[in-house]
Scaffold this motif. Structure first.
Motif, PDB file in Angstrom:
ATOM      1  N   PRO A   5       0.201   9.034 -35.637  1.00  0.00           N
ATOM      2  CA  PRO A   5      -0.717   9.512 -34.399  1.00  0.00           C
ATOM      3  C   PRO A   5       0.328  10.143 -33.481  1.00  0.00           C
ATOM      4  N   PRO A   6      -0.005  10.991 -32.421  1.00  0.00           N
ATOM      5  CA  PRO A   6       0.787  11.356 -31.630  1.00  0.00           C
ATOM      6  C   PRO A   6       1.007  10.259 -30.321  1.00  0.00           C
ATOM      7  N   THR A   7       2.033  10.222 -29.936  1.00  0.00           N
ATOM      8  CA  THR A   7       2.493   9.102 -28.819  1.00  0.00           C
ATOM      9  C   THR A   7       2.632   9.852 -27.398  1.00  0.00           C
ATOM     10  N   ILE A   8       2.671   9.139 -26.552  1.00  0.00           N
ATOM     11  CA  ILE A   8       2.926   9.645 -25.115  1.00  0.00           C
ATOM     12  C   ILE A   8       4.192  10.344 -24.894  1.00  0.00           C
ATOM     13  N   ARG A   9       5.063   9.946 -25.772  1.00  0.00           N
ATOM     14  CA  ARG A   9       6.346  10.550 -25.748  1.00  0.00           C
ATOM     15  C   ARG A   9       6.245  11.817 -26.071  1.00  0.00           C
ATOM     16  N   ASP A  10       5.359  11.868 -27.324  1.00  0.00           N
ATOM     17  CA  ASP A  10       5.368  13.484 -27.904  1.00  0.00           C
ATOM     18  C   ASP A  10       4.658  14.442 -26.733  1.00  0.00           C
ATOM     19  N   VAL A  11       3.638  13.921 -26.118  1.00  0.00           N
ATOM     20  CA  VAL A  11       2.920  14.523 -24.883  1.00  0.00           C
ATOM     21  C   VAL A  11       3.965  14.940 -23.995  1.00  0.00           C
ATOM     22  N   ALA A  12       4.803  13.814 -23.381  1.00  0.00           N
ATOM     23  CA  ALA A  12       5.834  14.307 -22.557  1.00  0.00           C
ATOM     24  C   ALA A  12       6.765  15.326 -22.839  1.00  0.00           C
ATOM     25  N   ARG A  13       7.324  15.321 -24.019  1.00  0.00           N
ATOM     26  CA  ARG A  13       8.369  16.249 -24.683  1.00  0.00           C
ATOM     27  C   ARG A  13       7.748  17.631 -24.953  1.00  0.00           C
ATOM     28  N   LEU A  14       6.173  17.733 -25.266  1.00  0.00           N
ATOM     29  CA  LEU A  14       5.802  19.108 -25.368  1.00  0.00           C
ATOM     30  C   LEU A  14       5.488  19.875 -23.949  1.00  0.00           C
ATOM     31  N   SER A  15       4.983  18.895 -23.049  1.00  0.00           N
ATOM     32  CA  SER A  15       4.609  19.659 -21.625  1.00  0.00           C
ATOM     33  C   SER A  15       5.932  19.563 -20.853  1.00  0.00           C
ATOM     34  N   GLY A  16       7.142  18.811 -21.157  1.00  0.00           N
ATOM     35  CA  GLY A  16       8.147  19.193 -20.369  1.00  0.00           C
ATOM     36  C   GLY A  16       8.455  18.231 -18.972  1.00  0.00           C
ATOM     37  N   VAL A  17       7.667  16.981 -19.224  1.00  0.00           N
ATOM     38  CA  VAL A  17       7.663  16.174 -18.145  1.00  0.00           C
ATOM     39  C   VAL A  17       8.147  14.817 -18.610  1.00  0.00           C
ATOM     40  N   SER A  18       8.106  13.932 -17.614  1.00  0.00           N
ATOM     41  CA  SER A  18       8.639  12.435 -18.214  1.00  0.00           C
ATOM     42  C   SER A  18       7.400  11.769 -18.601  1.00  0.00           C
ATOM     43  N   THR A  19       7.668  10.596 -19.310  1.00  0.00           N
ATOM     44  CA  THR A  19       6.580   9.772 -19.753  1.00  0.00           C
ATOM     45  C   THR A  19       5.752   9.086 -18.698  1.00  0.00           C
ATOM     46  N   ALA A  20       6.440   8.743 -17.483  1.00  0.00           N
ATOM     47  CA  ALA A  20       6.085   8.133 -16.364  1.00  0.00           C
ATOM     48  C   ALA A  20       4.892   9.354 -15.806  1.00  0.00           C
ATOM     49  N   THR A  21       5.146  10.485 -15.807  1.00  0.00           N
ATOM     50  CA  THR A  21       4.167  11.373 -15.375  1.00  0.00           C
ATOM     51  C   THR A  21       2.824  11.563 -16.387  1.00  0.00           C
ATOM     52  N   VAL A  22       3.146  11.644 -17.560  1.00  0.00           N
ATOM     53  CA  VAL A  22       1.960  11.504 -18.382  1.00  0.00           C
ATOM     54  C   VAL A  22       1.403  10.347 -18.331  1.00  0.00           C
ATOM     55  N   SER A  23       1.807   9.154 -18.244  1.00  0.00           N
ATOM     56  CA  SER A  23       1.253   7.889 -17.892  1.00  0.00           C
ATOM     57  C   SER A  23       0.298   7.981 -16.591  1.00  0.00           C
ATOM     58  N   ARG A  24       0.672   8.450 -15.243  1.00  0.00           N
ATOM     59  CA  ARG A  24       0.051   8.499 -14.297  1.00  0.00           C
ATOM     60  C   ARG A  24      -1.253   9.423 -14.437  1.00  0.00           C
ATOM     61  N   PHE A  25      -0.979  10.620 -15.275  1.00  0.00           N
ATOM     62  CA  PHE A  25      -2.007  11.567 -15.455  1.00  0.00           C
ATOM     63  C   PHE A  25      -3.412  11.050 -16.123  1.00  0.00           C
ATOM     64  N   PHE A  26      -2.808   9.955 -17.206  1.00  0.00           N
ATOM     65  CA  PHE A  26      -4.109   9.338 -17.867  1.00  0.00           C
ATOM     66  C   PHE A  26      -4.535   8.090 -17.498  1.00  0.00           C
ATOM     67  N   SER A  27      -3.790   7.456 -16.317  1.00  0.00           N
ATOM     68  CA  SER A  27      -4.352   6.362 -15.672  1.00  0.00           C
ATOM     69  C   SER A  27      -5.277   6.680 -14.438  1.00  0.00           C
ATOM     70  N   GLY A  28      -5.502   8.099 -14.405  1.00  0.00           N
ATOM     71  CA  GLY A  28      -6.538   8.384 -13.154  1.00  0.00           C
ATOM     72  C   GLY A  28      -5.775   8.931 -11.802  1.00  0.00           C
ATOM     73  N   LYS A  29      -4.392   8.893 -11.897  1.00  0.00           N
ATOM     74  CA  LYS A  29      -3.731   9.232 -10.866  1.00  0.00           C
ATOM     75  C   LYS A  29      -3.213  10.854 -10.473  1.00  0.00           C
ATOM     76  N   GLU A  30      -4.152  11.498 -11.071  1.00  0.00           N
ATOM     77  CA  GLU A  30      -3.842  12.999 -11.060  1.00  0.00           C
ATOM     78  C   GLU A  30      -3.454  13.605  -9.727  1.00  0.00           C
ATOM     79  N   SER A  31      -4.050  12.894  -8.773  1.00  0.00           N
ATOM     80  CA  SER A  31      -3.877  13.524  -7.328  1.00  0.00           C
ATOM     81  C   SER A  31      -2.298  13.675  -6.836  1.00  0.00           C
ATOM     82  N   VAL A  32      -1.706  12.610  -7.435  1.00  0.00           N
ATOM     83  CA  VAL A  32      -0.198  12.396  -7.067  1.00  0.00           C
ATOM     84  C   VAL A  32       0.496  13.533  -8.010  1.00  0.00           C
TER      85      VAL A  32
END
Length: 327
Positions: A5-32
């Motif tokens: 299954p895809p991981t948070i690293r795969d999402v970060a790689r495809l979207s061109g952002v850091s894993t920390a940014t992906v983590s913030r997005f999915f933890s409900g911190k979209e406002s930052v």
């Protein structure tokens, strides 16, 4: 070969952002996160079929969006209806429910309670709890236990959702007394369970004194059937039987039918619960109606208030005697 299954690293790689940014997005911190960045992460997750791990999220937050409900018998229609009502109401709060069958087994209940702690369940709903050391330990450590149908044992402080079983038993006893029923019998549930004893004690109080034959039984059709076979073989008496639940009543009815006894002419049968099957398969059964589908909103309201220090609130639901042909 099974695809991972895809991981948070795969999402970060495809979207061109850091894993920390992906983590913030999915933890409900979209406002930052910049809107275009959030949209890039969302698109990448959809393209990959990525779903954030609820377990990982619960580890970060020390609780999850999962509620675990333990039931005593998943095959019982009334139990199933209560569970369905609770699940529907929890969905309205954005919570998911895991249903687990404790099977009236103390060891199994404790294993499931350990699983609930491992999941960091938002709440643990015990529909028919057994008094065990692990349950008492959890009650001390956590305030997320809710008892349904069966009250918490003495010394455990937690919310209860259910009817007043004692009052319901009194109402049935008075009904028997007013109609002059003779040779009263109570086929009641297991004595360690609060609901069983409350129904039985209330029934005896409502009768006001007559001697009653008492038989302890599990809450299953087969148990009611075997108890009734021995009892009803004595054809010299017309017995009036109060059953601890509708499943026991079905077993008593089956035994009466096999012995060629008519209901209520030869034997009176009174159930308890009024599960949905009665409307279709047992329209003859007089019983205590317990509002299965009112449990869900009551339980969900308690969970929704779990941060407001209202954890010891009890919700007593109404009951009524559903009079039909068997009594």
């Amino acid at each position: 070969m099974t695809k991972k299954p895809p991981t948070i690293r795969d999402v970060a790689r495809l979207s061109g952002v850091s894993t920390a940014t992906v983590s913030r997005f999915f933890s409900g911190k979209e406002s930052v996160i910049a809107p275009e960045t959030g949209e890039s992460v969302r698109s990448a997750a959809q393209a990959l079929g990525y779903t954030p791990s609820e377990i990982g999220r619960s580890l970060r937050l020390a609780r999850s969006n999962v509620v675990m409900m333990l039931v005593p018998d998943a095959t019982n229609p009334f139990t199933a209806d209560v569970a369905a009502s609770v699940e529907q109401s929890l969905n309205g709060l954005g919570l998911s429910m895991v249903l687990a069958n404790a099977s009236e087994d103390a060891d199994q209940q404790d294993r499931l309670l350990a699983d609930a702690e491992g999941l960091r369940a938002r709440a643990v709903i015990l529909q028919g709890a057994m008094d065990t050391p692990r349950l008492r330990e959890m009650a001390v450590r956590h305030n997320n236990l809710i008892f349904v149908n069966r009250r918490p044992a003495e010394g455990i402080s937690a919310p209860y959702v259910g009817i007043d079983n004692y009052a319901a038993g009194v109402a049935v006893g008075r009904y028997f007394s007013e109609r002059g029923y003779q040779n009263q019998v109570a086929i009641h549930g297991p004595r360690p369970f609060s609901g069983s004893i409350e129904r039985l004690d209330g029934f005896l109080e409502g009768l006001g004194g007559p001697n009653v034959l008492k038989f302890e039984s599990s809450y299953k059709m087969e148990a009611g059937y075997h108890q009734a076979l021995g009892l009803l073989s004595d054809r010299s008496r017309r017995y009036s039987v109060f059953c601890g639940n509708d499943m026991i009543a079905y077993g008593v009815y089956r035994a009466a039918s096999e012995l060629k006894l008519s209901v209520p002419e030869d034997v009176v049968i009174f159930g308890f619960d009024d599960n949905r099957l009665n409307e279709w398969l047992a329209p003859w059964l007089t019983t205590v109606k317990v509002p299965a589908f009112e449990f869900g909103p009551a339980v969900a309201a308690l969970i929704d208030k779990s941060n407001e220090d209202e954890c010891e609130q009890n919700v007593i639901l109404p009951f009524k005697l559903q009079i039909r042909k068997s009594a």
